[in-house]
Design a protein around this motif. Structure first.
Motif, PDB file in Angstrom:
ATOM      1  N   LEU A  71      -1.899   0.326  15.744  1.00 62.97           N
ATOM      2  CA  LEU A  71      -0.679  -0.450  15.481  1.00 62.97           C
ATOM      3  C   LEU A  71       0.538   0.445  15.714  1.00 62.97           C
ATOM      4  O   LEU A  71       1.165   0.918  14.760  1.00 62.97           O
ATOM      5  N   PRO A  72       0.903   0.670  16.957  1.00 61.76           N
ATOM      6  CA  PRO A  72       1.991   1.618  17.245  1.00 61.76           C
ATOM      7  C   PRO A  72       3.356   1.184  16.727  1.00 61.76           C
ATOM      8  O   PRO A  72       4.232   2.022  16.553  1.00 61.76           O
ATOM      9  N   ALA A  73       3.533  -0.114  16.457  1.00 62.14           N
ATOM     10  CA  ALA A  73       4.816  -0.577  15.927  1.00 62.14           C
ATOM     11  C   ALA A  73       4.911  -0.406  14.412  1.00 62.14           C
ATOM     12  O   ALA A  73       6.006  -0.490  13.843  1.00 62.14           O
ATOM     13  N   LEU A  74       3.777  -0.157  13.764  1.00 60.56           N
ATOM     14  CA  LEU A  74       3.744  -0.110  12.302  1.00 60.56           C
ATOM     15  C   LEU A  74       4.448   1.142  11.785  1.00 60.56           C
ATOM     16  O   LEU A  74       4.091   2.259  12.131  1.00 60.56           O
ATOM     17  N   ALA A  75       5.421   0.932  10.900  1.00 62.72           N
ATOM     18  CA  ALA A  75       6.152   2.065  10.318  1.00 62.72           C
ATOM     19  C   ALA A  75       5.816   2.280   8.855  1.00 62.72           C
ATOM     20  O   ALA A  75       6.026   3.376   8.333  1.00 62.72           O
ATOM     21  N   ALA A  76       5.299   1.244   8.179  1.00 64.72           N
ATOM     22  CA  ALA A  76       5.028   1.377   6.743  1.00 64.72           C
ATOM     23  C   ALA A  76       3.775   0.601   6.359  1.00 64.72           C
ATOM     24  O   ALA A  76       3.613  -0.564   6.726  1.00 64.72           O
ATOM     25  N   PHE A  77       2.898   1.275   5.616  1.00 62.94           N
ATOM     26  CA  PHE A  77       1.693   0.676   5.040  1.00 62.94           C
ATOM     27  C   PHE A  77       1.932   0.659   3.540  1.00 62.94           C
ATOM     28  O   PHE A  77       1.881   1.698   2.884  1.00 62.94           O
ATOM     29  N   ILE A  78       2.226  -0.520   2.992  1.00 72.40           N
ATOM     30  CA  ILE A  78       2.678  -0.665   1.614  1.00 72.40           C
ATOM     31  C   ILE A  78       1.525  -1.206   0.781  1.00 72.40           C
ATOM     32  O   ILE A  78       1.147  -2.370   0.916  1.00 72.40           O
ATOM     33  N   ARG A  79       0.967  -0.364  -0.055  1.00 74.02           N
ATOM     34  CA  ARG A  79      -0.208  -0.751  -0.834  1.00 74.02           C
ATOM     35  C   ARG A  79       0.213  -1.537  -2.069  1.00 74.02           C
ATOM     36  O   ARG A  79       1.008  -1.067  -2.875  1.00 74.02           O
ATOM     37  N   CYS A  80      -0.355  -2.726  -2.227  1.00 72.32           N
ATOM     38  CA  CYS A  80      -0.078  -3.555  -3.402  1.00 72.32           C
ATOM     39  C   CYS A  80      -1.061  -3.184  -4.512  1.00 72.32           C
ATOM     40  O   CYS A  80      -1.794  -4.032  -5.041  1.00 72.32           O
ATOM     41  N   ALA A  81      -1.080  -1.917  -4.858  1.00 67.39           N
ATOM     42  CA  ALA A  81      -1.970  -1.377  -5.879  1.00 67.39           C
ATOM     43  C   ALA A  81      -1.581   0.074  -6.123  1.00 67.39           C
ATOM     44  O   ALA A  81      -0.856   0.681  -5.308  1.00 67.39           O
ATOM     45  N   VAL A  82      -2.066   0.627  -7.224  1.00 67.70           N
ATOM     46  CA  VAL A  82      -1.828   2.041  -7.513  1.00 67.70           C
ATOM     47  C   VAL A  82      -2.782   2.915  -6.713  1.00 67.70           C
ATOM     48  O   VAL A  82      -2.401   3.965  -6.190  1.00 67.70           O
ATOM     49  N   ASP A  83      -4.032   2.482  -6.598  1.00 69.14           N
ATOM     50  CA  ASP A  83      -5.082   3.281  -5.965  1.00 69.14           C
ATOM     51  C   ASP A  83      -4.883   3.339  -4.449  1.00 69.14           C
ATOM     52  O   ASP A  83      -4.823   2.311  -3.778  1.00 69.14           O
ATOM     53  N   ILE A  84      -4.788   4.543  -3.910  1.00 69.87           N
ATOM     54  CA  ILE A  84      -4.668   4.709  -2.454  1.00 69.87           C
ATOM     55  C   ILE A  84      -5.818   5.574  -1.926  1.00 69.87           C
ATOM     56  O   ILE A  84      -5.708   6.178  -0.856  1.00 69.87           O
ATOM     57  N   SER A  85      -6.940   5.598  -2.668  1.00 73.83           N
ATOM     58  CA  SER A  85      -8.048   6.469  -2.288  1.00 73.83           C
ATOM     59  C   SER A  85      -8.713   6.051  -0.983  1.00 73.83           C
ATOM     60  O   SER A  85      -9.384   6.868  -0.347  1.00 73.83           O
ATOM     61  N   THR A  86      -8.563   4.793  -0.561  1.00 70.91           N
ATOM     62  CA  THR A  86      -9.170   4.347   0.699  1.00 70.91           C
ATOM     63  C   THR A  86      -8.204   4.435   1.876  1.00 70.91           C
ATOM     64  O   THR A  86      -8.492   3.917   2.954  1.00 70.91           O
ATOM     65  N   ILE A  87      -7.076   5.068   1.665  1.00 72.28           N
ATOM     66  CA  ILE A  87      -6.099   5.270   2.740  1.00 72.28           C
ATOM     67  C   ILE A  87      -6.162   6.718   3.203  1.00 72.28           C
ATOM     68  O   ILE A  87      -6.087   7.647   2.391  1.00 72.28           O
ATOM     69  N   GLN A 101       2.747   3.325  -2.639  1.00 70.69           N
ATOM     70  CA  GLN A 101       1.856   2.747  -3.622  1.00 70.69           C
ATOM     71  C   GLN A 101       2.694   2.100  -4.721  1.00 70.69           C
ATOM     72  O   GLN A 101       3.840   2.480  -4.959  1.00 70.69           O
ATOM     73  N   ALA A 102       2.103   1.115  -5.381  1.00 71.68           N
ATOM     74  CA  ALA A 102       2.793   0.448  -6.477  1.00 71.68           C
ATOM     75  C   ALA A 102       2.606   1.241  -7.763  1.00 71.68           C
ATOM     76  O   ALA A 102       1.665   2.024  -7.894  1.00 71.68           O
ATOM     77  N   SER A 103       3.487   1.033  -8.704  1.00 74.97           N
ATOM     78  CA  SER A 103       3.320   1.651 -10.015  1.00 74.97           C
ATOM     79  C   SER A 103       2.436   0.759 -10.881  1.00 74.97           C
ATOM     80  O   SER A 103       2.183  -0.404 -10.552  1.00 74.97           O
ATOM     81  N   ALA A 104       1.957   1.314 -11.967  1.00 71.56           N
ATOM     82  CA  ALA A 104       1.054   0.564 -12.844  1.00 71.56           C
ATOM     83  C   ALA A 104       1.849  -0.427 -13.688  1.00 71.56           C
ATOM     84  O   ALA A 104       2.649  -0.028 -14.520  1.00 71.56           O
TER      85      ALA A 104
END
Length: 341
Positions: A71-87, A101-104
């Motif tokens: 996804l060369p146009a993608l500038a931001a991957f915004i996780r709707c969760a606190v956990d980013i272990s799979t990123i 990442q989101a806050s708790a």
């Protein structure tokens, strides 16, 4: 106008994102949605989000390097969760993609679930209800009170602190195990884990999942707990050696157990434990309340709004490496200390 893809499956969108967040997004961005009632594979996600400037990711949506490369146009991957272990954050940084990442926002929800689980374990509420539903009036059994009982809390983050406040209101005595020093408080003592396990009537695990905490509740830990004590896991399945937990239950050493998480997909409790008669299991719903889900969904909206307005949002994880943001007019000079702010 920037284009954002929301990866939540159609059957999860209402509960885990919501119309309020969608409407707020549509006010300043073109919104594209996952049209499937399932998680998209990485190749499918690349095809569906082609040309998008940002991606708001459902909690199960992984972020492998292939996604950022595709996804060369993608500038931001915004996780709707606190956990980013799979990123794969290093890979995102190599491709110049910002990770947030989101806050708790689920501290009250998860803490209330833990209190409810303790009451249920101590009084047998769900066991009685199940018997009545089967048409089999149950025999009353002597219960326990939370008042005067010892609560052992493993982990003292936002959930742990909130849970301790609730427990004090119930008149519980509290032991806490956590790496850092915590201020002295009435009815609360910080102790080493072995002492907590030996003295607590209820042991609630709310520690973070990492290399140090994996399988921390193992055979030795369960054997160290008081006979007939209760174990409650509201954190992550990885913290528990599940065969050891099952053995502690089947041997009769533990009085019971409550699980909202486990090693099944999406942190669900595994059936082998969930079906045990001394286990109360729920399908990872500790944080599933309207207030908790709206908090994180609306926070992702505000993170994207900040980016569109040329500002780095709270929750940015790899700001100094997010070079694709320069296309949005966001300059990265001086951001070396902005990581994980």
């Amino acid at each position: 106008m920037k284009t954002v893809f929301v990866s939540h499956p159609t059957d999860k969108l209402r509960h885990y994102f919501g119309n309020q967040a969608i409407t707020a997004l549509q006010a300043f961005a073109e919104v594209r949605l996952n049209t499937e009632a399932r998680e998209l594979s990485t190749p499918e996600l690349i095809a569906a989000a082609h040309g998008c400037d940002a991606l708001i990711a459902y909690r199960q949506t992984p972020g492998p390097e292939a996604l950022f490369a595709g996804l060369p146009a993608l500038a931001a991957f915004i996780r709707c969760a606190v956990d980013i272990s799979t990123i794969d954050v290093p890979a995102a940084s190599r491709h110049g993609v910002l990770i947030t990442q989101a806050s708790a926002g689920f501290m009250p929800a998860v803490s209330e679930w833990a209190i409810g689980a303790m009451v249920d374990l101590a009084r047998g509420t769900s066991r009685y209800a199940a018997a009545y539903h089967r048409g089999q009036p149950p025999a009353p059994v002597m219960g326990r009170e939370l008042r005067g009982s010892v609560l052992g809390v493993i982990g003292y983050g936002q959930i742990g602190r909130y849970l301790c406040e609730l427990a004090q209101a119930f008149g519980m005595r509290i032991l806490v195990t956590t790496p850092g020093k915590i201020p002295a408080q009435p009815a609360l003592r910080q102790v080493p884990l072995p002492q907590l396990l030996a003295e607590a009537d209820f042991v609630v695990c709310v520690a973070p999942a990492n290399a140090e905490t994996e399988n921390m509740m193992n055979a030795q830990a369960f054997a160290a707990m008081k006979p007939d004590a209760y174990f409650i896991n509201a954190s992550r399945g990885e913290l528990v050696d599940e065969p050891a937990l099952l053995h502690a239950l089947e041997s009769g050493h533990l009085g019971g157990c409550a699980l909202d998480v486990g090693r099944a997909p999406d942190q669900m409790p595994v059936l082998g434990l969930a079906r045990h008669p001394n286990v109360i299991a729920t399908p990872h719903i500790g944080g599933l309340t309207l207030a908790a889900t709206e908090h994180q969904a609306l926070e992702t909206v505000e993170q994207l709004r900040a980016l569109v307005q040329g500002r780095l949002p709270d929750g940015a994880v790899n700001a100094a490496r997010a070079t694709r943001l320069q296309r949005w007019g966001i300059h990265l000079t001086g951001l070396e200390n902005a990581e994980a702010r």
